[in-house]
Design a protein around this motif. Structure first.
Motif, mmCIF file in Angstrom:
data_model
loop_
_atom_site.group_PDB
_atom_site.id
_atom_site.type_symbol
_atom_site.label_atom_id
_atom_site.label_comp_id
_atom_site.label_asym_id
_atom_site.label_seq_id
_atom_site.Cartn_x
_atom_site.Cartn_y
_atom_site.Cartn_z
ATOM 1 N N ARG A 198 -2.658 -3.064 -3.714
ATOM 2 C CA ARG A 198 -3.657 -1.988 -3.692
ATOM 3 C C ARG A 198 -4.646 -2.232 -2.565
ATOM 4 N NH1 ARG A 198 -5.588 -0.623 -9.717
ATOM 5 N NH2 ARG A 198 -6.186 1.267 -8.646
ATOM 6 N N LYS A 228 -6.167 2.355 -3.749
ATOM 7 C CA LYS A 228 -4.917 3.099 -3.633
ATOM 8 C C LYS A 228 -3.705 2.163 -3.672
ATOM 9 C CE LYS A 228 -2.073 5.508 -0.314
ATOM 10 N NZ LYS A 228 -1.021 4.543 -0.596
ATOM 11 N N SER A 240 -1.814 0.079 -12.258
ATOM 12 C CA SER A 240 -2.344 1.105 -11.352
ATOM 13 C C SER A 240 -3.662 1.691 -11.871
ATOM 14 C CB SER A 240 -1.345 2.243 -11.166
ATOM 15 O OG SER A 240 -1.497 3.222 -12.183
ATOM 16 N N ILE A 291 -3.797 3.153 -15.158
ATOM 17 C CA ILE A 291 -3.523 4.143 -16.214
ATOM 18 C C ILE A 291 -3.322 3.398 -17.533
ATOM 19 C CG2 ILE A 291 -1.900 5.911 -17.020
ATOM 20 C CD1 ILE A 291 -1.123 6.348 -14.046
ATOM 21 N N LYS A 331 -1.992 10.660 -18.372
ATOM 22 C CA LYS A 331 -2.000 10.773 -16.912
ATOM 23 C C LYS A 331 -0.776 10.044 -16.353
ATOM 24 C CE LYS A 331 -4.985 9.899 -12.933
ATOM 25 N NZ LYS A 331 -6.082 9.084 -12.415
ATOM 26 N N TYR A 375 -0.054 9.893 -12.817
ATOM 27 C CA TYR A 375 -0.179 9.775 -11.357
ATOM 28 C C TYR A 375 -1.470 9.021 -11.044
ATOM 29 C CZ TYR A 375 -3.714 13.331 -12.008
ATOM 30 O OH TYR A 375 -4.825 13.989 -12.447
ATOM 31 N N ASN A 376 -1.511 8.530 -9.838
ATOM 32 C CA ASN A 376 -2.719 7.895 -9.323
ATOM 33 C C ASN A 376 -2.631 7.941 -7.803
ATOM 34 O OD1 ASN A 376 -5.186 6.726 -9.840
ATOM 35 N ND2 ASN A 376 -4.344 5.301 -11.344
ATOM 36 N N ASP A 377 -3.558 7.367 -7.118
ATOM 37 C CA ASP A 377 -3.463 7.356 -5.657
ATOM 38 C C ASP A 377 -2.241 6.551 -5.225
ATOM 39 O OD1 ASP A 377 -5.749 8.843 -4.736
ATOM 40 O OD2 ASP A 377 -6.982 7.226 -5.547
ATOM 41 N N SER A 418 -4.389 10.916 -5.029
ATOM 42 C CA SER A 418 -4.243 11.302 -6.423
ATOM 43 C C SER A 418 -4.230 12.822 -6.563
ATOM 44 C CB SER A 418 -5.427 10.679 -7.178
ATOM 45 O OG SER A 418 -5.399 11.023 -8.511
ATOM 46 N N LYS A 449 -0.964 14.859 -8.002
ATOM 47 C CA LYS A 449 -1.199 15.514 -9.292
ATOM 48 C C LYS A 449 -0.203 16.660 -9.521
ATOM 49 C CE LYS A 449 -4.960 17.587 -11.949
ATOM 50 N NZ LYS A 449 -6.272 18.223 -11.893
#
Lengths: 57, 393
Positions: free
Chosen positions: B135, B139, B173, B175, B270, B272-274, B319, B323
């Motif tokens: 990361r 990100k 990540s 989540i 959720k 997804y993430n960056d 992100s 999305k």
């Protein structure tokens, strides 16, 4: 938590429920990192009984 | 080493994500921790026709063991109810697709998908474990992987976690992916040889003594061979204990033992993430009633691969950009999964006698001709079922 590798089916159900994310499934072994509080969540979902709470021994 | 996309996991979710990302002209690496893709099998291997529509792929005899045209449900007292082709339109069973489809050979099918992905350009690393995410300023921008004792950093614009119920990557990540043990179906299955069964009929057995919190199943694979398994939740005995008990009534020989944990909690809030997406069992993309997830994962994985490729081409893997994956797969499945989860919670409250009463009701009434009056009379005699119905409505 005591891990009996010979009884493990390597499915990873235990990894999914560890509340402190201390478990990791490699190809053919569960690694238990330091800090396990013996909460029994992993024991509850293990299909083959490969994880046994210390106080149950 | 640097790729546009790294996909972690080489089963159905991973291979389909990588296949559709590679088809959209980005550089993809798929990493599988096991030395052989498709093994060990951790699944009852049933799926729907829609899986192949999603893949735009003609089903092949190479990996299809049998075609399913109906299902038989066994109540705790032995009463049976048959669900046949054409009987499920408008019914929740239709969305959960237990009655029509195929029983696959996952070992062959998973490998086939990985091969298809490799043919369109996906690089594949096997016997390689992803230990961590890289990361930068929050990100995700790659993974730390280990192969035969050698640790390496591999950079990527997007990492797709398709690493199964045992995934730790979503959590890493940022989540929350920790599952409640009550929502994990603990499963054990034998492939049995020498069974005298209908080769086109799935069978499901319910009851506290058979499979507390779940069900037992027979999924035929042709030539008297079938996956015979048990899934339990909240049980003091293991799934294997119930499997041994269940198969003791068959004069058949096990040639394979499969183990699995199936997340029945519905999808994560959720996915997804960056620089990061999560698909399949790792994302809880599994039907909470049946435990089936191949058709859902196939579709979600395709979306993940396509959205990742598009985001890379647009040079925006934030992100906010990724999305789109979350929105697209929820448009397709979220309502059904939420309804299914609601039904599962209601079914959890059914006692064996409730299930027997329901089976008796369906046995004595034509499903397509049941009147409201008949239903009301029945529910009047069974207040627990009436209460559950009110909860559902």
């Amino acid at each position: 938590m005591r891990y009996v590798v010979e009884s493990c089916g390597y499915c990873g159900a235990c990894v999914a429920v560890c509340s402190n994310k201390l478990l990791e499934l490699t190809e053919n072994e569960i690694i238990i990192r330091e800090g396990c509080k013996n909460c029994g969540r992993c024991e509850k979902v293990c299909p083959l009984g490969a994880l046994i709470s210390e106080d149950a021994q | 080493m640097k790729y546009d996309v790294i996909v972690v996991g080489g089963r159905i979710g991973g291979s389909i994500s990588s296949l559709f990302a590679s088809r959209n002209d980005v550089d993809v690496l798929m990493i599988e921790k096991r030395q052989e893709i498709g093994s060990p099998v951790q699944c009852a291997e049933g799926t729907t026709f829609s899986t192949f529509e999603t893949l735009e792929m003609k089903p092949s005899k190479k990996y299809i063991c049998s075609e399913i045209r109906g299902a038989q449900v066994h109540a705790p007292d032995g009463r049976t109810m048959k669900v046949e082709e054409g009987m499920t339109d408008g019914n929740i069973l239709n969305n959960n697709t237990i009655s029509e489809g195929y029983v696959l050979d996952r070992r062959v099918f998973d490998k086939y998908l990985a091969i298809e992905s490799a043919k369109v350009g996906t690089d594949v690393m096997v016997k390689t474990t992803v230990k961590d995410l890289i990361r930068k300023e929050g990100k995700v921008c790659g993974v730390v992987a280990k192969h035969l004792g050698e640790t390496m950093e591999i950079k990527a614009d997007v990492v797709i976690a398709a690493d199964g119920v045992e995934s730790n990557l979503a959590y890493k990540s940022g989540i929350n992916s920790i599952k409640n043990p009550d929502d994990i179906c603990s499963c054990a299955q034998y492939e049995l040889v020498g069974l005298d069964i209908d080769p086109n009929l799935l069978e499901f057995y319910f009851g506290r003594t058979v499979a507390p919190g779940g069900y037992s199943w027979i999924f035929p694979k042709g030539e008297g061979i079938a996956n015979v398994g048990v899934g339990v939740r909240n049980s003091t005995e293991t799934a294997y204990y119930y499997l041994k008990k269940f198969v003791s009534k068959f004069d058949a020989t096990p040639v394979e033992l499969n183990i699995g944990g199936v997340p029945l909690s519905g999808p994560m809030d959720k996915t997804y993430n960056d620089g990061f997406l999560v698909v399949g069992d790792a994302a809880g993309q599994v039907d909470p009633i049946t435990g089936g997830g191949i058709h859902i994962t196939a579709s979600c994985a395709r979306i993940a691969g396509e959205v990742a490729a598009e985001a890379i081409k647009e040079e925006n893997v934030s992100s906010m950009s990724l999305k789109r994956y979350d929105e697209l797969w929820r448009d397709e499945f979220e309502d059904n999964l939420k309804t299914s989860f609601k039904f599962r919670k209601a079914f959890d409250k059914l006692s064996d006698s409730d299930m027997n009463a329901l089976a008796e009701f369906f046995e004595n009434n034509d499903l397509e001709k049941i009147s409201k009056l008949t239903t009301l009379k029945f529910l009047g005699k069974h207040p627990n079922l009436l209460k559950l119905l009110k909860d559902l409505l």
